[in-house]
Every structure is written in structure tokens, then in C-alpha cells.
Scaffold this active site. Structure first.
Site, short mmCIF file in Angstrom:
data_model
loop_
_atom_site.label_atom_id
_atom_site.label_comp_id
_atom_site.label_asym_id
_atom_site.label_seq_id
_atom_site.Cartn_x
_atom_site.Cartn_y
_atom_site.Cartn_z
N ASP A 46 0.82 -1.21 0.00
CA ASP A 46 0.00 0.00 0.00
C ASP A 46 0.85 1.26 0.00
O ASP A 46 0.47 2.28 -0.58
CB ASP A 46 -0.93 0.01 1.22
CG ASP A 46 -2.06 -1.01 1.08
OD1 ASP A 46 -2.39 -1.37 -0.06
OD2 ASP A 46 -2.61 -1.44 2.11
N GLY A 47 2.01 1.21 0.66
CA GLY A 47 2.90 2.37 0.66
C GLY A 47 3.34 2.76 -0.73
O GLY A 47 3.37 3.95 -1.07
N ASN A 116 -4.70 9.29 2.34
CA ASN A 116 -5.27 8.61 3.51
C ASN A 116 -5.73 9.58 4.60
O ASN A 116 -6.90 9.61 4.95
CB ASN A 116 -4.27 7.62 4.10
CG ASN A 116 -4.28 6.30 3.38
OD1 ASN A 116 -5.07 6.09 2.47
ND2 ASN A 116 -3.41 5.40 3.78
N ASP A 146 -2.40 13.08 22.31
CA ASP A 146 -1.15 12.81 21.59
C ASP A 146 -1.23 13.34 20.17
O ASP A 146 -0.21 13.62 19.55
CB ASP A 146 -0.87 11.31 21.55
CG ASP A 146 -0.25 10.79 22.83
OD1 ASP A 146 0.06 11.62 23.71
OD2 ASP A 146 -0.09 9.57 22.97
N ALA A 154 -10.97 6.47 1.89
CA ALA A 154 -9.92 5.54 1.46
C ALA A 154 -8.91 5.28 2.56
O ALA A 154 -8.33 4.19 2.65
CB ALA A 154 -9.20 6.11 0.23
N TYR A 159 -4.38 4.29 9.38
CA TYR A 159 -4.05 4.87 10.68
C TYR A 159 -5.32 5.22 11.47
O TYR A 159 -5.41 5.02 12.68
CB TYR A 159 -3.20 6.12 10.45
CG TYR A 159 -2.55 6.72 11.67
CD1 TYR A 159 -2.51 6.06 12.89
CD2 TYR A 159 -1.96 7.98 11.59
CE1 TYR A 159 -1.91 6.63 14.00
CE2 TYR A 159 -1.34 8.56 12.70
CZ TYR A 159 -1.34 7.87 13.89
OH TYR A 159 -0.73 8.44 14.98
N ASN A 160 -6.32 5.71 10.77
CA ASN A 160 -7.59 6.06 11.40
C ASN A 160 -8.19 4.89 12.16
O ASN A 160 -8.65 5.03 13.29
CB ASN A 160 -8.56 6.56 10.32
CG ASN A 160 -9.95 6.83 10.85
OD1 ASN A 160 -10.18 7.78 11.56
ND2 ASN A 160 -10.89 5.96 10.48
N LEU A 161 -8.20 3.71 11.55
CA LEU A 161 -8.77 2.53 12.19
C LEU A 161 -7.95 2.12 13.40
O LEU A 161 -8.50 1.73 14.44
CB LEU A 161 -8.86 1.38 11.18
CG LEU A 161 -9.48 0.08 11.70
CD1 LEU A 161 -10.91 0.30 12.18
CD2 LEU A 161 -9.44 -1.00 10.64
N SER A 162 -6.63 2.22 13.29
CA SER A 162 -5.77 1.83 14.42
C SER A 162 -5.96 2.77 15.61
O SER A 162 -5.67 2.41 16.75
CB SER A 162 -4.30 1.82 14.00
OG SER A 162 -3.81 3.12 13.77
#
Length: 257
Positions: A46-47, A116, A146, A154, A159-162
């Protein structure tokens, strides 16, 4: 069948699997330079596909990713069989990126794009204190945290889910405003916003409580203010096999355990 895509450019990450795939496909196809391509095939994770979109998406070149990385959420399964027909039968998914305008403590302005999310993170042992304005109206006077982010549909599974943010279907026309380890307000964890919202983060005591802002490959240190909105001009094109639709992946991810 009419071939929409004939001139293929191959881009691969440096991983062993990606380079092996690049070698295999280079024997089958005479690749062209990305600027001359009808379609770009990205081999990696994905990166890599995010980097490819940021680099070539502005030129309206469709990207067809094949997973030679780890997660590969934005990729199709790798196959060297009948690749040209696969690409021409693929379905287009359009993704609009976020625009970020960040101002640092010296007054310098930086501009970036994010497919993202745009995220703010504290730079030191001290928590960040951030005021949140939406559409020029103060919604939260002080978020002690933090960090905080605005994510596109998309990017909602990344990161949003984590950070315990919601998964957003691509067709929802929403953005996720998600806190990162919020301390105060204790029960506030974020919000869903209409996609056309303008979000402004104002960092309190930015010289003491340093905060960085990240959009794609751009990181800005010691920000004092960050403006975020969806791009109304740019729309990047990703190609997916009919049995690997991105919308279906979003639904499946919500039932993963």
C-alpha cells in the site's frame, strides 16, 4: 473487447517479491516510461501505491496495483496470467485527496496532499493542546491529546482505524475526525463530518508543546495552525478487479475479528 490500456508502465518497490514480479512481467511486456503510459502497474504494498498516486495521479493516469507487499488493502492479487485483459476489465475507483495548509511557528506556510489522512502528533513528552474549528466555527476549545487526524474514506481503514476511528464507505461523502490518545475531553473520540467540511487545527502553546503535521510524504515540524479540506479539483484513479472491489473490502473489514 476494445483495449483502453495498451501502454503499460511498471513500478516496483525494492522488496524481493516485487523485484521478482517486475522481472517476470518485463519479459512479457515492453514497458514504457510512466509519463507515456495509459496505465501504471504498481508492484508492492500500500505504501508504494500511495506514493505512485501522489506522483502520477495528478496526471490522470490510472493505477493498477498488484500486491507484492504485506497487507495490500489497496491492491489486487498478483498474477502474471492474462494481465492486459485483467487491466482492461478492471473497474475504476476515484479517490479525492485532502489538501493541507500548515503554518509553522515562524510563519512559514507549507502545502501538501494526503490520500489517507492528515495527522497531527505531539513532538515531545508534553501532550498537545489543540483547538478544533469546523467550517470557521469553534467545535472544541481544547483537545488534550497525543494527536488528531482527518481521514478520507480511502484512509479510514489505515491509521484512522488503528486509532479507533470508524471505517467509512467510499460512497459516503464523509470525513473522519479522529483523536489520538485523547486525555481531555475524556469521552470525546472524534466525529464524522460532511466531505466538504473545512477543518482547522490551532495548536496552543506551539513553542512549548511542539506538534508536527503530516500529509502524505510531507512532514512539517512545530506547526501553529493547520487547515484541511478535500480537493475539489483532483481525483485519482485506482483500478480494481471485479472480484476485488474496494467497497467490498471495506465491508469485509468491518466483520473482521
Amino acid at each position: 473487447m476494445i483495449m483502453k490500456y495498451k501502454n503499460i508502465s511498471f513500478i516496483a518497490s525494492k522488496s524481493k517479491d516485487a523485484q521478482k514480479a517486475l522481472n517476470e512481467l518485463s519479459k512479457q511486456f515492453k514497458g514504457v516510461q510512466p509519463d507515456n503510459a495509459d496505465v501504471i502497474v504498481a508492484l508492492g504494498g500500500d505504501g508504494l501505491i500511495l506514493h505512485t498516486l501522489e506522483t502520477y495521479g495528478k496526471k490522470n493516469i490510472p493505477i493498477y496495483g498488484m500486491n507484492r507487499g504485506t497487507v495490500g488493502f489497496l491492491m489486487n492479487k498478483y498474477s502474471k496470467i492474462d494481465l492486459l485483459n485483467k487491466i482492461n476489465n478492471a473497474e475504476i475507483t476515484k479517490i479525492s485527496p485532502l489538501k493541507m495548509e500548515a503554518k509553522d511557528i515562524s510563519g512559514k506556510i507549507y502545502k501538501g496532499l494526503a490520500i489517507n489522512e492528515v495527522s497531527l502528533l505531539r513532538q515531545s513528552k508534553m501532550t498537545a493542546k489543540i483547538t478544533i474549528n469546523v467550517n470557521k466555527k469553534e467545535r472544541l476549545n481544547e483537545l488534550v491529546c497525543d494527536g488528531v487526524m482527518v481521514a478520507t474514506p480511502a484512509g479510514s481503514t489505515a491509521y484512522n482505524l488503528s486509532a479507533n476511528g470508524p471505517i467509512i464507505p467510499l460512497s459516503s461523502n464523509l470525513l473522519s475526525l479522529t483523536s489520538i490518545c485523547a486525555f481531555r475531553p475524556r469521552r470525546w473520540r472524534g466525529a464524522l463530518l460532511p466531505q466538504n467540511s473545512d477543518v482547522e487545527f490551532i495548536v496552543k502553546d506551539p513553542k512549548i508543546r511542539g506538534v508536527s503535521a503530516t500529509a502524505g510524504n510531507l512532514e512539517v515540524r512545530n506547526v501553529s495552525k493547520v487547515l484541511i479540506s478535500i480537493s475539489k479539483k483532483l481525483s485519482f484513479q485506482l483500478l480494481f478487479d471485479p472480484d476485488s472491489r474496494l467497497e467490498d473490502k471495506f465491508i469485509n473489514e468491518q466483520f473482521a475479528y
